[in-house]
Design a protein around this motif. Structure first.
Motif: not given
Length: 203
Positions: A90-98, A102-116
């Protein structure tokens, strides 16, 4: 854990869920309750700390015998400043963050500067369930995306942080969940159509 102890959860982790649906009558109308038991076990990387939690939740849920009964919607367009992320097929488009990806075994996340965690893709290796559960959603629809067996989009409340937009893409026995958190009530339906527009299934 002692007060003040932090647990970043950077090491090995195990999450196990058991879910069931119970038919109920609420305010004179038929409905469903989702009963969920979750067990978490995590070991902090490089240290001896461990975290175990046990959760039981009973919440209203939307259960549909046939997901094809959901209203069909058309994707719109992906905003120019969004970023593409890919995981598995799967390829997806997501809103930009600052923050960063971060990629883990079962996913990828866009994490903000405060770790959210602001958005990302999570992979579930399960066949499409029946009935089809959509949790405590406010809006639900489906879309037709090339290469996918079923695509649904849902908007739900995410607490004080705002609304949650979740797009579930079923490809065989794989379910990819694209989620965007912290969305305002006004922009959530618009954003759902934009997320759908950026979905591509490879292979």
């Amino acid at each position: 854990m002692p007060e003040g102890t932090t647990f970043p959860g950077a090491g090995a982790a195990l999450v196990a869920f058991v879910r069931g649906v119970v038919p109920i009558v609420r305010k004179g109308e038929d409905g469903f309750l989702r009963r969920e038991v979750a067990f978490y076990l995590g070991v902090e990387d490089g240290r001896m700390n461990a975290l175990m939690t046990y959760v039981v939740a009973t919440v209203p849920t939307l259960a549909i015998s046939d997901a094809e009964e959901l209203p069909l919607v058309e994707p719109t367009e992906v905003p120019e400043d969004w970023q593409e992320i890919s995981f598995g097929r799967l390829t997806a488009a997501i809103p930009p963050t600052s923050g960063e990806l971060q990629e883990v075994e079962l996913g990828i996340s866009s994490v903000d500067e405060d770790g959210t965690r602001k958005s990302g893709i999570t992979l579930f290796r399960l066949p499409v369930p029946s009935p089809y559960l959509l949790d405590t959603v406010l809006y639900a629809a489906r879309a037709e995306i090339g290469g996918a067996d079923l695509v649904t989009a849902a908007v739900s409340r995410g607490g004080e942080d705002g609304m949650v937009v979740a797009v579930r893409v079923h490809v065989g026995e794989e379910e990819y969940r694209v989620q965007v958190n912290g969305v305002s009530a006004e922009e959530a339906p618009v954003l759902a159509h934009q997320v759908l527009a950026g979905i591509r299934v490879e292979g």
